[in-house]
Design a protein around this motif. Structure first.
Motif, PDB file in Angstrom:
ATOM      1  N   ALA A 116       0.826  -1.202   0.000  1.00 55.91           N
ATOM      2  CA  ALA A 116       0.000   0.000   0.000  1.00 55.91           C
ATOM      3  C   ALA A 116       0.863   1.255   0.000  1.00 55.91           C
ATOM      4  O   ALA A 116       0.636   2.188  -0.786  1.00 55.91           O
ATOM      5  CB  ALA A 116      -0.933   0.001   1.214  1.00 55.91           C
ATOM      6  N   LEU A 117       1.868   1.281   0.866  1.00 49.55           N
ATOM      7  CA  LEU A 117       2.723   2.468   0.960  1.00 49.55           C
ATOM      8  C   LEU A 117       3.618   2.613  -0.264  1.00 49.55           C
ATOM      9  O   LEU A 117       3.898   3.732  -0.714  1.00 49.55           O
ATOM     10  CB  LEU A 117       3.550   2.409   2.245  1.00 49.55           C
ATOM     11  CG  LEU A 117       2.729   2.575   3.527  1.00 49.55           C
ATOM     12  CD1 LEU A 117       3.589   2.298   4.759  1.00 49.55           C
ATOM     13  CD2 LEU A 117       2.130   3.976   3.620  1.00 49.55           C
ATOM     14  N   ASN A 118       4.073   1.501  -0.823  1.00 45.39           N
ATOM     15  CA  ASN A 118       4.845   1.574  -2.076  1.00 45.39           C
ATOM     16  C   ASN A 118       3.999   2.166  -3.203  1.00 45.39           C
ATOM     17  O   ASN A 118       4.479   2.965  -4.009  1.00 45.39           O
ATOM     18  CB  ASN A 118       5.326   0.181  -2.476  1.00 45.39           C
ATOM     19  CG  ASN A 118       6.514  -0.287  -1.661  1.00 45.39           C
ATOM     20  OD1 ASN A 118       7.111   0.487  -0.917  1.00 45.39           O
ATOM     21  ND2 ASN A 118       6.857  -1.559  -1.785  1.00 45.39           N
ATOM     22  N   THR A 119       2.743   1.750  -3.256  1.00 43.54           N
ATOM     23  CA  THR A 119       1.834   2.278  -4.281  1.00 43.54           C
ATOM     24  C   THR A 119       1.687   3.789  -4.126  1.00 43.54           C
ATOM     25  O   THR A 119       1.726   4.542  -5.111  1.00 43.54           O
ATOM     26  CB  THR A 119       0.460   1.601  -4.184  1.00 43.54           C
ATOM     27  OG1 THR A 119       0.608   0.205  -4.437  1.00 43.54           O
ATOM     28  CG2 THR A 119      -0.514   2.193  -5.182  1.00 43.54           C
ATOM     29  N   MET A 120       1.533   4.235  -2.893  1.00 42.78           N
ATOM     30  CA  MET A 120       1.385   5.668  -2.645  1.00 42.78           C
ATOM     31  C   MET A 120       2.641   6.432  -3.071  1.00 42.78           C
ATOM     32  O   MET A 120       2.553   7.497  -3.682  1.00 42.78           O
ATOM     33  CB  MET A 120       1.080   5.904  -1.168  1.00 42.78           C
ATOM     34  CG  MET A 120      -0.276   5.354  -0.729  1.00 42.78           C
ATOM     35  SD  MET A 120      -0.562   5.489   1.051  1.00 42.78           S
ATOM     36  CE  MET A 120      -0.655   7.281   1.221  1.00 42.78           C
ATOM     37  N   ALA A 121       3.807   5.861  -2.768  1.00 45.83           N
ATOM     38  CA  ALA A 121       5.058   6.524  -3.139  1.00 45.83           C
ATOM     39  C   ALA A 121       5.258   6.544  -4.648  1.00 45.83           C
ATOM     40  O   ALA A 121       5.901   7.444  -5.189  1.00 45.83           O
ATOM     41  CB  ALA A 121       6.232   5.830  -2.452  1.00 45.83           C
ATOM     42  N   ALA A 122       4.720   5.554  -5.336  1.00 41.20           N
ATOM     43  CA  ALA A 122       4.843   5.512  -6.793  1.00 41.20           C
ATOM     44  C   ALA A 122       3.927   6.523  -7.478  1.00 41.20           C
ATOM     45  O   ALA A 122       4.194   6.944  -8.604  1.00 41.20           O
ATOM     46  CB  ALA A 122       4.535   4.107  -7.305  1.00 41.20           C
ATOM     47  N   LEU A 123       2.858   6.925  -6.788  1.00 38.23           N
ATOM     48  CA  LEU A 123       1.873   7.814  -7.391  1.00 38.23           C
ATOM     49  C   LEU A 123       2.059   9.284  -7.035  1.00 38.23           C
ATOM     50  O   LEU A 123       1.668  10.165  -7.801  1.00 38.23           O
ATOM     51  CB  LEU A 123       0.461   7.386  -6.963  1.00 38.23           C
ATOM     52  CG  LEU A 123      -0.043   6.041  -7.471  1.00 38.23           C
ATOM     53  CD1 LEU A 123      -1.381   5.707  -6.835  1.00 38.23           C
ATOM     54  CD2 LEU A 123      -0.170   6.047  -8.985  1.00 38.23           C
ATOM     55  N   ASN A 124       2.616   9.541  -5.857  1.00 36.06           N
ATOM     56  CA  ASN A 124       2.691  10.919  -5.359  1.00 36.06           C
ATOM     57  C   ASN A 124       4.129  11.262  -4.996  1.00 36.06           C
ATOM     58  O   ASN A 124       4.712  10.647  -4.103  1.00 36.06           O
ATOM     59  CB  ASN A 124       1.791  11.067  -4.131  1.00 36.06           C
ATOM     60  CG  ASN A 124       1.633  12.501  -3.676  1.00 36.06           C
ATOM     61  OD1 ASN A 124       2.561  13.299  -3.759  1.00 36.06           O
ATOM     62  ND2 ASN A 124       0.454  12.832  -3.173  1.00 36.06           N
ATOM     63  N   PRO A 125       4.746  12.266  -5.656  1.00 35.69           N
ATOM     64  CA  PRO A 125       6.146  12.614  -5.376  1.00 35.69           C
ATOM     65  C   PRO A 125       6.365  13.182  -3.978  1.00 35.69           C
ATOM     66  O   PRO A 125       7.518  13.273  -3.531  1.00 35.69           O
ATOM     67  CB  PRO A 125       6.475  13.647  -6.452  1.00 35.69           C
ATOM     68  CG  PRO A 125       5.155  14.199  -6.878  1.00 35.69           C
ATOM     69  CD  PRO A 125       4.184  13.069  -6.750  1.00 35.69           C
ATOM     70  N   ASN A 126       5.286  13.526  -3.282  1.00 32.25           N
ATOM     71  CA  ASN A 126       5.410  14.023  -1.910  1.00 32.25           C
ATOM     72  C   ASN A 126       5.544  12.891  -0.891  1.00 32.25           C
ATOM     73  O   ASN A 126       5.726  13.137   0.302  1.00 32.25           O
ATOM     74  CB  ASN A 126       4.192  14.871  -1.530  1.00 32.25           C
ATOM     75  CG  ASN A 126       4.044  16.095  -2.403  1.00 32.25           C
ATOM     76  OD1 ASN A 126       5.033  16.733  -2.744  1.00 32.25           O
ATOM     77  ND2 ASN A 126       2.813  16.419  -2.770  1.00 32.25           N
ATOM     78  N   ILE A 127       5.413  11.654  -1.373  1.00 40.47           N
ATOM     79  CA  ILE A 127       5.424  10.493  -0.484  1.00 40.47           C
ATOM     80  C   ILE A 127       6.641   9.628  -0.778  1.00 40.47           C
ATOM     81  O   ILE A 127       6.913   9.317  -1.944  1.00 40.47           O
ATOM     82  CB  ILE A 127       4.145   9.655  -0.663  1.00 40.47           C
ATOM     83  CG1 ILE A 127       2.905  10.510  -0.384  1.00 40.47           C
ATOM     84  CG2 ILE A 127       4.161   8.431   0.252  1.00 40.47           C
ATOM     85  CD1 ILE A 127       1.593   9.808  -0.714  1.00 40.47           C
ATOM     86  N   THR A 128       7.376   9.255   0.248  1.00 41.68           N
ATOM     87  CA  THR A 128       8.456   8.277   0.122  1.00 41.68           C
ATOM     88  C   THR A 128       8.194   7.129   1.091  1.00 41.68           C
ATOM     89  O   THR A 128       7.509   7.304   2.108  1.00 41.68           O
ATOM     90  CB  THR A 128       9.835   8.887   0.435  1.00 41.68           C
ATOM     91  OG1 THR A 128       9.871   9.312   1.815  1.00 41.68           O
ATOM     92  CG2 THR A 128      10.124  10.074  -0.467  1.00 41.68           C
ATOM     93  N   HIS A 129       8.736   5.980   0.754  1.00 42.43           N
ATOM     94  CA  HIS A 129       8.551   4.829   1.635  1.00 42.43           C
ATOM     95  C   HIS A 129       9.771   3.937   1.584  1.00 42.43           C
ATOM     96  O   HIS A 129      10.295   3.652   0.504  1.00 42.43           O
ATOM     97  CB  HIS A 129       7.322   4.010   1.224  1.00 42.43           C
ATOM     98  CG  HIS A 129       7.131   2.782   2.071  1.00 42.43           C
ATOM     99  ND1 HIS A 129       6.979   1.511   1.544  1.00 42.43           N
ATOM    100  CD2 HIS A 129       7.103   2.631   3.413  1.00 42.43           C
ATOM    101  CE1 HIS A 129       6.850   0.644   2.530  1.00 42.43           C
ATOM    102  NE2 HIS A 129       6.916   1.297   3.673  1.00 42.43           N
ATOM    103  N   VAL A 130      10.207   3.511   2.756  1.00 44.07           N
ATOM    104  CA  VAL A 130      11.269   2.519   2.842  1.00 44.07           C
ATOM    105  C   VAL A 130      10.769   1.369   3.709  1.00 44.07           C
ATOM    106  O   VAL A 130      10.263   1.579   4.812  1.00 44.07           O
ATOM    107  CB  VAL A 130      12.576   3.108   3.417  1.00 44.07           C
ATOM    108  CG1 VAL A 130      12.351   3.798   4.744  1.00 44.07           C
ATOM    109  CG2 VAL A 130      13.644   2.025   3.567  1.00 44.07           C
ATOM    110  N   ALA A 131      10.856   0.161   3.173  1.00 45.26           N
ATOM    111  CA  ALA A 131      10.501  -1.051   3.899  1.00 45.26           C
ATOM    112  C   ALA A 131      11.778  -1.648   4.479  1.00 45.26           C
ATOM    113  O   ALA A 131      12.724  -1.936   3.742  1.00 45.26           O
ATOM    114  CB  ALA A 131       9.811  -2.045   2.962  1.00 45.26           C
ATOM    115  N   ILE A 132      11.810  -1.826   5.792  1.00 42.85           N
ATOM    116  CA  ILE A 132      13.032  -2.196   6.505  1.00 42.85           C
ATOM    117  C   ILE A 132      12.884  -3.583   7.114  1.00 42.85           C
ATOM    118  O   ILE A 132      11.950  -3.838   7.887  1.00 42.85           O
ATOM    119  CB  ILE A 132      13.324  -1.171   7.625  1.00 42.85           C
ATOM    120  CG1 ILE A 132      13.329   0.249   7.062  1.00 42.85           C
ATOM    121  CG2 ILE A 132      14.635  -1.486   8.320  1.00 42.85           C
ATOM    122  CD1 ILE A 132      13.136   1.316   8.121  1.00 42.85           C
TER     123      ILE A 132
END
Length: 528
Positions: free
Chosen positions: A137-153
């Protein structure tokens, strides 16, 4: 790193890339970095639209980012996205590469419209079943909106960071360095927390809906079955669910769903939702019911009030709100849920074959669970808070006859112990002598009962002292036009397959109720 079969599958998937993407790796000297390099080389080798850059400067090593040339996407993995997270990697590659995500257009537009800076971090483990939903879900958001970044740790790879931030369970989500959420969350749920105006907008939209013939409250197995059976009758059907899939979403392995030898809860929940969507059913997810108002006239419209202030009306209502496991509320219970802490011996017992387990609870359900498990596991320790078991005498005699069962009464469970990935034991206090004892084991079955999700119905329909909705053999409640099914009712044996049958029966009963009504009164006349 990837075998030939996975490479072939990945190559086929990446044919859907619509624009070039770059893998920017930040590597070190350890084995993890070597494994990541091998993985990224395999990925880059499957498509000419994927390039590999080894000059990354991320402080977390090994890690890599999936980016576009214009910098409009930043999706990162710190650690190897394997196990359950390999699908997350594939989807991230596709979505950053322009392949459209499979969400409703309205949801995607809502993501694109978010304003502000959102730096998400998610701690996952490769064996976590709940983590992929959050990561994807968060990866999808980061792919669509340049204001959003996501790192999965990967928490196992960055232990010092996990300890510093006191991450005790996965998935754990941070937003701009602060706690945001824990446990399974859908894209819609994340959006609801971020977009404060979304709730009000959704409420206004719901208020405009026409009355339903059948409104199902709840989206678990009973609710899904009820919706399908109702829709097949060609009548206007709606589903209002707080979380479509319900408790099934939290179930690890399902091996007693007849004709399907093995499946997992999220997979079954997804199949349920897709089956409902095959019909003309209005699914209203993330909607919590808070009130039920009976019809003003016989055969009139019943009103269901929602938490967001909206109301839905229907000629008949099927209550399928399900139940939640009653927790013992001790340290370690939540952390090791589905990692040794279980609540259904029928479902999960076979997974503990040959191991040592405990059952918490000395009522009928606890003693029945201990008897059931004793035929599968190596040893059962039954722990009861009271000075004696509360189960029926015949069950107690059966339990006492089993050689691999130990009964401990006057015992207060104080903690579930584990090694970070699975249960290793528990502690309990002897209430007579205040001594604390430790039991080494691999599984803990909590059997202190279910809590029906019916608190909002206490002034509307007849409930038992335990809060279960009283139903007859047709699924009828004490309120005309209102039916109920599944774990929220007095129907015995809380099982998925039974809930589906009861949901189907309730829908057929609701249809039979409606065809015997006098012609419906127009809504505007009733309101007047």
């Amino acid at each position: 790193m990837l075998d030939d079969g996975l490479k072939t599958q990945l190559k086929a998937y990446l044919q859907n890339l619509r624009q070039p993407i770059e893998l920017v790796a930040s590597l070190g000297e350890g084995q993890g970095s070597k494994d990541m390099l091998a993985l990224l080389e395999d990925v880059a080798g499957t498509s000419d639209k994927v390039s590999l850059n080894l000059a990354g400067d991320d402080a977390r090593r090994p890690s890599f980012a999936i980016t576009r040339a214009d910098g409009s996407a930043d999706v990162r993995f710190a650690g190897l996205p394997l196990g359950h997270e390999f699908t997350s990697l594939v989807l991230a590659l596709l979505h950053v590469g322009g392949h459209p995500p499979k969400f409703d257009a309205e949801v995607l537009d809502q993501v694109r419209a978010l304003e502000g800076e959102f730096r998400f971090e998610t701690y996952f483990s490769q064996s976590c079943q709940n983590c992929p939903d959050v990561v994807q879900a968060l990866n999808t958001m980061a792919a669509l909106n340049p204001n959003i970044t996501h790192v999965a740790i990967d928490g196992a790879l960055f232990q010092a960071e996990v300890e510093e931030r006191q991450v005790m369970a996965v998935p754990t989500i941070l937003l701009n360095g602060q706690p945001f959420g824990q446990g399974r969350m859908s894209l819609e749920q994340i959006l609801a927390k971020l977009d404060t105006g979304a709730v009000a907008r959704e409420a206004e939209k719901l208020k405009t809906k026409d009355a339903f013939d059948v409104l199902v409250v709840g989206g678990g197995p009973a609710g899904a079955a009820a919706a399908i059976y109702a829709a097949r009758k060609g009548i206007r059907t709606g589903v209002a669910a707080e979380r479509f899939g319900g408790q099934v979403l939290d179930t690890m392995a399902i091996e007693n769903f007849i004709s399907v030898s093995h499946t997992e809860g999220p997979k079954l929940a997804s199949a349920l939702e897709q089956h409902v969507k095959d019909y003309d059913v209005d699914i209203m997810n993330l909607q919590k019911a808070v009130g039920l108002v009976p019809a003003k006239t016989p055969g009139g419209l019943i009103e269901v009030k929602l938490e967001n202030g909206a109301s839905l009306k229907s000629r008949s209502v099927i209550l399928a709100t399900g139940a939640r496991w009653r927790n013992i509320n001790v340290p370690g219970e939540a952390e090791y849920k589905n990692k040794g802490v279980a609540y259904c011996p029928h479902c999960d017992g076979p997974l503990f074959k040959g191991k040592r387990v405990a059952v918490i609870g000395g009522g009928n359900s606890g003693v029945e669970a201990a008897i059931d498990l004793a035929g599968i596991v190596a040893h059962v320790t039954l722990i009861e808070f009271d000075s004696q078991l509360r189960a029926d005498a015949v069950l107690q005699r059966k339990l006492a006859s089993l050689p691999n069962v130990r009964i401990v009464t006057s015992a207060l469970t104080t903690e579930v112990l584990g090694d970070g990935s699975k249960v290793t034991g528990l502690t309990y206090k002897d209430r007579n002598h205040d001594q604390v004892h430790t039991v080494d084991l691999e599984g803990v079955f909590v059997q202190i009962g279910l809590v029906p999700n019916t608190e909002w119905l206490k002034d509307s329909v007849a409930l038992t002292q335990r809060g279960e909705i009283e139903v007859d053999h047709r699924g009828e409640t004490s309120l005309p036009g209102v039916f109920a099914a599944g774990d929220a009712t007095t129907t015995p044996y809380k099982q998925i397959i039974i809930a589906m049958g009861e949901g189907s029966k309730a829908a057929l009963s609701a249809f039979d109720y409606m065809i015997r009504l006098e012609p419906a009164v127009p809504a505007e006349q009733e309101a007047a």
